[in-house]
Structures are given as structure tokens and as C-alpha cells.
Design a protein around this motif. Structure first.
Motif, PDB file in Angstrom:
ATOM      1  N   VAL A  18       0.995  -1.278   0.010  1.00 35.82           N
ATOM      2  CA  VAL A  18      -0.049  -0.078   0.053  1.00 35.82           C
ATOM      3  C   VAL A  18       0.927   1.128  -0.070  1.00 35.82           C
ATOM      4  N   TYR A  19       0.637   2.166  -0.928  1.00 39.50           N
ATOM      5  CA  TYR A  19       1.504   3.336  -1.183  1.00 39.50           C
ATOM      6  C   TYR A  19       0.771   4.613  -1.153  1.00 39.50           C
ATOM      7  N   ALA A  20       1.317   5.801  -0.873  1.00 33.72           N
ATOM      8  CA  ALA A  20       0.627   6.979  -1.034  1.00 33.72           C
ATOM      9  C   ALA A  20       1.199   8.071  -2.233  1.00 33.72           C
ATOM     10  N   ALA A  21       0.158   8.941  -2.654  1.00 31.20           N
ATOM     11  CA  ALA A  21       0.456   9.993  -3.377  1.00 31.20           C
ATOM     12  C   ALA A  21       0.057  11.225  -2.879  1.00 31.20           C
ATOM     13  N   ILE A  22       0.962  12.209  -2.874  1.00 31.16           N
ATOM     14  CA  ILE A  22       0.447  13.436  -2.005  1.00 31.16           C
ATOM     15  C   ILE A  22       0.704  14.777  -2.716  1.00 31.16           C
ATOM     16  N   GLY A  23      -0.249  15.777  -2.516  1.00 32.60           N
ATOM     17  CA  GLY A  23      -0.366  16.828  -3.331  1.00 32.60           C
ATOM     18  C   GLY A  23      -1.617  17.625  -3.110  1.00 32.60           C
ATOM     19  N   TYR A  24      -1.503  18.751  -3.880  1.00 32.40           N
ATOM     20  CA  TYR A  24      -2.930  19.642  -3.754  1.00 32.40           C
ATOM     21  C   TYR A  24      -3.618  19.483  -5.116  1.00 32.40           C
ATOM     22  N   HIS A  25      -4.858  18.873  -5.261  1.00 30.91           N
ATOM     23  CA  HIS A  25      -5.812  18.881  -6.061  1.00 30.91           C
ATOM     24  C   HIS A  25      -6.234  20.108  -6.647  1.00 30.91           C
ATOM     25  N   PRO A  26      -6.348  20.300  -7.968  1.00 28.80           N
ATOM     26  CA  PRO A  26      -6.735  21.657  -8.438  1.00 28.80           C
ATOM     27  C   PRO A  26      -8.021  22.201  -7.917  1.00 28.80           C
ATOM     28  N   GLU A  27      -8.803  21.251  -7.575  1.00 33.03           N
ATOM     29  CA  GLU A  27     -10.081  21.792  -6.732  1.00 33.03           C
ATOM     30  C   GLU A  27     -10.154  21.999  -5.265  1.00 33.03           C
ATOM     31  N   ASN A  28      -8.864  21.793  -4.938  1.00 27.61           N
ATOM     32  CA  ASN A  28      -8.747  21.992  -3.238  1.00 27.61           C
ATOM     33  C   ASN A  28      -7.647  22.922  -3.191  1.00 27.61           C
ATOM     34  N   LEU A  29      -7.469  24.124  -3.802  1.00 32.00           N
ATOM     35  CA  LEU A  29      -6.521  25.097  -3.680  1.00 32.00           C
ATOM     36  C   LEU A  29      -6.870  26.138  -2.866  1.00 32.00           C
ATOM     37  N   GLU A  30      -7.958  26.182  -2.135  1.00 34.31           N
ATOM     38  CA  GLU A  30      -8.330  27.445  -1.157  1.00 34.31           C
ATOM     39  C   GLU A  30      -7.457  27.292   0.007  1.00 34.31           C
ATOM     40  N   GLY A  31      -7.098  26.220   0.269  1.00 39.97           N
ATOM     41  CA  GLY A  31      -6.031  26.287   1.703  1.00 39.97           C
ATOM     42  C   GLY A  31      -4.782  26.118   1.396  1.00 39.97           C
ATOM     43  N   ILE A  32      -4.266  26.091   0.169  1.00 33.46           N
ATOM     44  CA  ILE A  32      -2.849  25.841  -0.106  1.00 33.46           C
ATOM     45  C   ILE A  32      -1.869  27.182   0.343  1.00 33.46           C
ATOM     46  N   THR A  33      -0.797  26.752   0.861  1.00 33.10           N
ATOM     47  CA  THR A  33       0.005  28.004   1.463  1.00 33.10           C
ATOM     48  C   THR A  33       1.642  27.478   1.109  1.00 33.10           C
ATOM     49  N   GLU A  34       2.243  28.126   1.474  1.00 31.84           N
ATOM     50  CA  GLU A  34       3.963  27.805   1.102  1.00 31.84           C
ATOM     51  C   GLU A  34       4.267  26.836   2.118  1.00 31.84           C
ATOM     52  N   GLU A  35       3.812  27.050   3.200  1.00 28.66           N
ATOM     53  CA  GLU A  35       4.130  26.012   4.294  1.00 28.66           C
ATOM     54  C   GLU A  35       3.492  24.740   4.094  1.00 28.66           C
ATOM     55  N   GLY A  36       2.504  24.766   3.571  1.00 28.59           N
ATOM     56  CA  GLY A  36       1.665  23.270   3.169  1.00 28.59           C
ATOM     57  C   GLY A  36       2.670  22.571   2.269  1.00 28.59           C
ATOM     58  N   LEU A  37       3.056  23.417   1.115  1.00 29.42           N
ATOM     59  CA  LEU A  37       3.835  22.815   0.213  1.00 29.42           C
ATOM     60  C   LEU A  37       4.940  22.315   0.754  1.00 29.42           C
ATOM     61  N   ARG A  38       5.787  22.917   1.637  1.00 33.73           N
ATOM     62  CA  ARG A  38       6.759  22.812   2.121  1.00 33.73           C
ATOM     63  C   ARG A  38       6.821  21.266   3.016  1.00 33.73           C
ATOM     64  N   GLU A  39       5.417  21.254   3.726  1.00 36.83           N
ATOM     65  CA  GLU A  39       5.106  20.009   4.367  1.00 36.83           C
ATOM     66  C   GLU A  39       5.006  18.769   3.395  1.00 36.83           C
ATOM     67  N   ILE A  40       4.456  19.050   2.143  1.00 35.29           N
ATOM     68  CA  ILE A  40       4.300  18.052   1.337  1.00 35.29           C
ATOM     69  C   ILE A  40       5.657  17.488   0.675  1.00 35.29           C
ATOM     70  N   GLU A  41       6.804  18.395   0.617  1.00 36.34           N
ATOM     71  CA  GLU A  41       8.111  18.177   0.106  1.00 36.34           C
ATOM     72  C   GLU A  41       8.863  17.308   1.180  1.00 36.34           C
ATOM     73  N   LYS A  42       8.399  17.513   2.614  1.00 38.82           N
ATOM     74  CA  LYS A  42       9.210  16.831   3.656  1.00 38.82           C
ATOM     75  C   LYS A  42       8.657  15.599   3.917  1.00 38.82           C
ATOM     76  N   LEU A  43       7.451  15.303   3.588  1.00 34.99           N
ATOM     77  CA  LEU A  43       6.770  14.162   3.645  1.00 34.99           C
ATOM     78  C   LEU A  43       7.193  13.107   2.555  1.00 34.99           C
ATOM     79  N   ALA A  44       7.327  13.878   1.396  1.00 36.69           N
ATOM     80  CA  ALA A  44       7.717  13.134   0.090  1.00 36.69           C
ATOM     81  C   ALA A  44       9.211  12.456   0.245  1.00 36.69           C
TER      82      ALA A  44
END
Ligand code: NI
Length: 261
Positions: free
Chosen positions: A58-84
Motif C-alpha cells: 500500500v502506497y501514497a501519492a501526496i499533493g494539492y488537487h486543483p479543486e482544493n487550492l483554497e487552503g494551499i500555503t507555502e508552508e503546506g507545500l513545504r510540508e508535502i515536500e518534507k513528507l515526500a
């Protein structure tokens, strides 16, 4: 294991209470590996947590879908990168992309483009492929992918474009994911795409809880339903299910580098 599901949302609230059981039913049906796809930070974390607790395959893909950008932040993106970088369960950045079906305002299109490109760059930095959502936006998608090359490849998940656009995207090295709609009588274009897509670029996915294949339309979709989609691919390719299943699984390993089981 004969099958796999390259795009599912066991992290969706539709599976609250029985996500683990749905996974076990999939395993029982020979559907493994499965990739659980996030659409924002919270669902991405949930995808990783499920991949870790459900165990092997079982594996995961992570990121922000184009319909879910209202909550996106620089910090959120950094966290996605850290998790990856920190979880070996993360095999792709996704789902990311463009949605001009639900969003008609050019300002939204511009915003989607900005964050899509940022996440392509992120995927290139962490050395992962991408899982792409593109709806009613194939022209823009093609242009962005030409201008912003993806280092580790990717898949056009639930591909809904034309055969012509598919041929352009094939030249860029992309894979194509097909779902329940290829089992629907009236789905001419997706069926034509399956027939025309080279077998070594084709993937199957449920996108569950959505898009249940025939004969299960109208019910909640789950990874265990993959055999219906493989059967439809085999019919369109005029070959055996066994041959299709084996060939598609090689594609999964090649693109996502998940472990052979
Ligand atoms: Ni999806």
C-alpha cells in the motif's frame, strides 16, 4: 497478485469505518499494490498513515488537487515536500493538475496553473513521478507539460481527452490511467483511447469511491472492482485478461517503482 489499483481514495470519508476492510477485500481479490491518493495536506497525511498501517503493497501519492487550492500555503507545500522525502511509502506527487470543468473563471485557471507548475517542480526536486488530474483542460495541460518537463514521468489519471491529445502526451512519455467509464456503453472516446494507447503506457485505476464500473454502477466503488476494468481493457485490446493484467503491472512497477510482490 494479479491486479493493482494505481489511483484510489480509501482516505475519502466514504470509507470512514471500513477503509481497512476495503483494503483486505482488495487483497483477497488479488488487487495489490494499491496507491492511495491525497488531494490536500490532510488527505495526503491520511494516505501515508493508511499506507503505513495497512502494510505491504500500500502506497501514497501526496499533493494539492486543483479543486482544493483554497487552503494551499507555502508552508503546506513545504510540508508535502518534507513528507515526500521522509516516507518511503510516498511514490508520487498527486493528484495535481487543472480542472476547468468545475472552475470557469480565468483567474482560477491562472491560479491552478501556478500551483500545478510549483508541484511539478517539487516532484522534480524530490525525484518522484506525478499523478495528473486534467478535466476540460487538455490544451492548457499539454502546453504546461511541454514547457515544464517532468523528470520522473507521470500518469494522466482518469484520462478524458481525445486520441489526438493522447498521442501528443505519449510523445512526452506519459502514461494513461483508465477507470470505470471504459465499461460504460456510451463512453466512446475513453474506449477509443484504450484501443489506441500502447499497452506499455496503460494503467488501470478505480478512483474510488467514484466511477464504479459496470455492473456495479451506482454503488460505492472500491479497489476490489479492478478486475471489471481489466476485463474491459482486454476486450478493447482483443487479448486475454491474463496478458493485459501482466503487462499493465509491469507499467506500474516502471512508473512508480513500487515493490514487486
Ligand atoms: Ni482521484
Amino acid at each position: 497478485m494479479k491486479y493493482f489499483d494505481s489511483h484510489c481514495h480509501l482516505n475519502d470519508s466514504a470509507f470512514d469505518g471500513d477503509a481497512k476492510e476495503a483494503f483486505l477485500r482488495a487483497k483477497e481479490a488479488g488487487v495489490l499494490p494499491i496507491i492511495i491518493i491525497g488531494w490536500d495536506l490532510e488527505s495526503s497525511k491520511k494516505a501515508i498513515a493508511m499506507a503505513e498501517s495497512f502494510g505491504e503493497g500500500v502506497y501514497a501519492a501526496i499533493g494539492y488537487h486543483p479543486e482544493n487550492l483554497e487552503g494551499i500555503t507555502e508552508e503546506g507545500l513545504r510540508e508535502i515536500e518534507k513528507l515526500a522525502l521522509s516516507s518511503s511509502k510516498v511514490v508520487a506527487i498527486g493528484e495535481i493538475g487543472l480542472d476547468h470543468h468545475w472552475f470557469k473563471d480565468p483567474k482560477d485557471h491562472e491560479n491552478q496553473k501556478v500551483w500545478f507548475v510549483r508541484q511539478i517542480e517539487l516532484a522534480n526536486r524530490v525525484g518522484l513521478p506525478i499523478s495528473i488530474h486534467a478535466r476540460d483542460a487538455m490544451g492548457d495541460m499539454l502546453q504546461i507539460l511541454k514547457e515544464h518537463p517532468v523528470d520522473k514521468g507521470g500518469v494522466l489519471h482518469c484520462y478524458s481527452g481525445s486520441v489526438e491529445t493522447m498521442k501528443e502526451l505519449l510523445k512526452l512519455g506519459f502514461y494513461f490511467g483508465f477507470d470505470g467509464p471504459i465499461t460504460y456503453k456510451n463512453a466512446k472516446e475513453p474506449k477509443a483511447c484504450v484501443a489506441e494507447c500502447p499497452t506499455d503506457r496503460l494503467l488501470v485505476e478505480t478512483d474510488c469511491p467514484y466511477l464504479s464500473p459496470v455492473p456495479l454502477r451506482g454503488t460505492r466503488n472500491e479497489p476490489q472492482n479492478i478486475p471489471h476494468i481489466v476485463k474491459a481493457v482486454a476486450e478493447l485490446k482483443e487479448t486475454s485478461e491474463e496478458a493485459v493484467a501482466a503487462a499493465l503491472k509491469e507499467n506500474l512497477f516502471r512508473l512508480f517503482h513500487v515493490k514487486h510482490d
